[in-house]
Design a protein around this motif. Structure first.
Motif, short mmCIF file in Angstrom:
data_model
loop_
_atom_site.label_atom_id
_atom_site.label_comp_id
_atom_site.label_asym_id
_atom_site.label_seq_id
_atom_site.Cartn_x
_atom_site.Cartn_y
_atom_site.Cartn_z
N SER A 33 0.65 -1.22 0.05
CA SER A 33 -0.06 -0.34 -0.06
C SER A 33 0.76 1.35 0.18
N LYS A 34 1.97 1.23 0.68
CA LYS A 34 2.87 2.24 0.77
C LYS A 34 3.48 2.59 -0.35
N MET A 35 3.92 1.62 -1.20
CA MET A 35 4.39 1.68 -2.39
C MET A 35 3.74 2.37 -3.67
N ILE A 36 2.38 1.73 -3.47
CA ILE A 36 1.16 2.28 -4.37
C ILE A 36 1.07 3.75 -4.11
N LYS A 37 1.11 4.10 -2.89
CA LYS A 37 0.63 5.52 -2.34
C LYS A 37 1.81 6.39 -2.96
N SER A 38 3.12 5.96 -2.89
CA SER A 38 4.18 6.84 -3.27
C SER A 38 4.12 6.91 -4.67
N LEU A 39 3.65 6.03 -5.64
CA LEU A 39 3.65 6.06 -6.73
C LEU A 39 2.25 7.27 -7.37
N GLU A 40 1.31 7.34 -6.60
CA GLU A 40 0.23 8.15 -6.52
C GLU A 40 0.70 9.48 -6.28
N GLU A 41 1.55 9.53 -5.26
CA GLU A 41 2.02 10.83 -4.73
C GLU A 41 2.83 11.72 -5.90
N GLU A 42 3.55 10.84 -6.41
CA GLU A 42 4.66 11.09 -7.35
C GLU A 42 3.96 11.63 -8.61
N LEU A 43 2.90 10.99 -8.99
CA LEU A 43 2.16 11.29 -10.19
C LEU A 43 1.18 12.18 -9.95
N ASP A 44 0.75 12.70 -8.62
CA ASP A 44 -0.22 13.59 -8.19
C ASP A 44 -1.58 13.02 -8.58
N MET A 45 -1.81 11.82 -8.52
CA MET A 45 -3.05 11.34 -9.09
C MET A 45 -3.51 9.91 -8.43
N THR A 46 -4.76 9.80 -8.24
CA THR A 46 -5.20 8.77 -7.51
C THR A 46 -5.40 7.61 -8.77
N LEU A 47 -4.76 6.39 -8.55
CA LEU A 47 -4.55 5.39 -9.37
C LEU A 47 -5.79 4.14 -9.17
N ILE A 48 -5.80 4.10 -8.05
CA ILE A 48 -6.60 2.83 -7.52
C ILE A 48 -7.70 3.09 -6.45
N ILE A 49 -8.99 2.88 -6.84
CA ILE A 49 -9.94 3.11 -5.78
C ILE A 49 -10.17 1.94 -4.80
N ARG A 50 -9.72 1.96 -3.71
CA ARG A 50 -9.66 1.02 -2.64
C ARG A 50 -10.88 0.62 -1.82
N SER A 51 -11.21 -0.70 -1.77
CA SER A 51 -12.41 -1.10 -0.86
C SER A 51 -11.96 -2.34 -0.26
N ASN A 52 -12.99 -2.65 0.75
CA ASN A 52 -12.73 -3.82 1.47
C ASN A 52 -12.35 -5.32 0.73
N LYS A 53 -13.03 -5.22 -0.44
CA LYS A 53 -12.88 -6.45 -1.30
C LYS A 53 -12.23 -6.55 -2.41
N THR A 54 -12.25 -5.14 -3.13
CA THR A 54 -11.45 -5.09 -4.32
C THR A 54 -10.73 -3.89 -4.59
N SER A 55 -10.03 -3.77 -5.71
CA SER A 55 -9.28 -2.62 -5.87
C SER A 55 -9.51 -2.38 -7.54
N GLU A 56 -10.10 -1.14 -7.72
CA GLU A 56 -10.74 -0.79 -8.96
C GLU A 56 -9.83 0.58 -9.44
N LEU A 57 -9.32 0.62 -10.79
CA LEU A 57 -8.61 1.53 -11.56
C LEU A 57 -9.39 2.72 -11.72
N THR A 58 -8.76 4.07 -11.59
CA THR A 58 -9.42 5.03 -12.26
C THR A 58 -8.95 5.20 -13.48
N ASP A 59 -9.40 6.32 -14.19
CA ASP A 59 -8.95 6.62 -15.53
C ASP A 59 -7.51 6.68 -15.77
N GLY A 60 -6.95 7.55 -14.73
CA GLY A 60 -5.68 7.61 -14.53
C GLY A 60 -4.73 6.57 -14.31
N GLY A 61 -5.44 5.57 -13.53
CA GLY A 61 -4.75 4.35 -13.41
C GLY A 61 -4.95 3.34 -14.59
#
Length: 290
Positions: A33-61
């Motif tokens: 999670s930390k690695m993905i978060k660092s990638l999102e911060e570097e790109l200044d964009m949310t890439l993955i929408i997280r939920s309890n059961k699944t992870s879905e991509l945003t358009d940027g993702g």
């Protein structure tokens, strides 16, 4: 941006789950999670929408996924190219192969190739013919075995087998005494057909349409021996390549010529303008010469 970030991101995309991706990568979920978060911060964009059961991509993702796949594919191509400098003392090949083809031609050739080149590892994945073509195009496989025709502008084609389709019917069927049957005579028959993933499905479906009817499909299968047994049980008719028919031992089944003749030609294919490893080129030469 690090390659490891992209690798981890694609693993999450593949599994649609942080938990499953972390297990696959053998790291803790917080670390992932930390690695993905660092990638999102570097790109200044949310890439993955997280939920309890699944992870879905945003358009940027989705865009990052597409570029990540290209980047990592090029890195792998670089590694493969450099490995060629050490000759064939080591190497690996990824092959896509339709199940209906594998049992016919590959075992003996594979065994002989392995004896000659024991240090080349071969990974075979069984897909339907249509998926093999798509997977070679997308770079999942270096080479695949496909039913012709395929797009000659997109692929290099190395023919290996020329065959034709035959009708299989129960030996007590009213048409069983015929030497040749017009495909149009089968418009009222129930067919044991191939799954949609297989090139044979589209080939015979289109041929039936050309002959003026839409085949009545009783059920679909991906196993030719099961299809033959269903014909032997008088549940319907099927159409299979002659090379498969030559292996049929069920005495309840009659094999009959079909008109018009429908070819079933096979070839090894590779994607044009893409580097093909020396090991893969050697395998193609070896297989085509058999």
């Amino acid at each position: 941006m690090e390659l490891r970030q992209l690798t981890y991101f694609l693993e999450v995309v593949k599994h649609k789950s942080m938990t499953k991706a972390a297990e696959s990568l053998h790291i803790s979920q917080p670390a992932l999670s930390k690695m993905i978060k660092s990638l999102e911060e570097e790109l200044d964009m949310t890439l993955i929408i997280r939920s309890n059961k699944t992870s879905e991509l945003t358009d940027g993702g989705v865009i990052v996924m597409e570029y990540a796949q290209k980047i990592l594919s090029q890195i792998e191509e670089l590694s493969t190219t450099l490995n060629d400098l050490t000759s064939l003392k080591r190497g690996s090949i990824r092959i896509g192969l339709p199940p209906i083809i594998g049992s016919l031609y590959f075992p003996s050739v594979m065994a002989e190739f392995h004896r000659v080149y024991p240090n080349i590892s071969i990974t075979i994945t069984e897909y339907g013919g249509a998926k093999v073509v798509k997977s070679v195009e997308e770079g999942e496989f270096e080479l695949g075995v496909a039913v012709l025709p395929v797009d000659e502008e997109e692929f290099n084609i190395y023919p290996i087998v020329e065959d034709e389709m035959k009708l299989l019917i129960h030996h007590e069927h009213p048409l069983a005494s015929h030497e040749t049957i017009q495909l149009s005579e089968l418009m009222d028959e129930e067919f044991i057909f191939y799954h949609e993933d297989f090139a044979l499905h589209d080939i015979m479906w289109e041929r039936c349409i050309q002959e003026g009817f839409e085949p009545k499909i009783l059920f679909k299968s991906s196993q030719w021996d099961f299809m033959v047994e269903m014909v032997g049980a008088n549940l319907g008719v099927t159409i299979l390549p002659e090379s498969i028919c030559n292996r049929v031992e069920n005495k309840q089944v009659k094999i009959i010529n079909l008109h018009p003749i429908t070819p079933w030609n096979l070839a090894v294919i590779t994607k044009k303008h893409k580097y093909i490893s020396y090991a893969a080129r050697t395998f193609i030469d070896f297989f085509v010469s058999k």
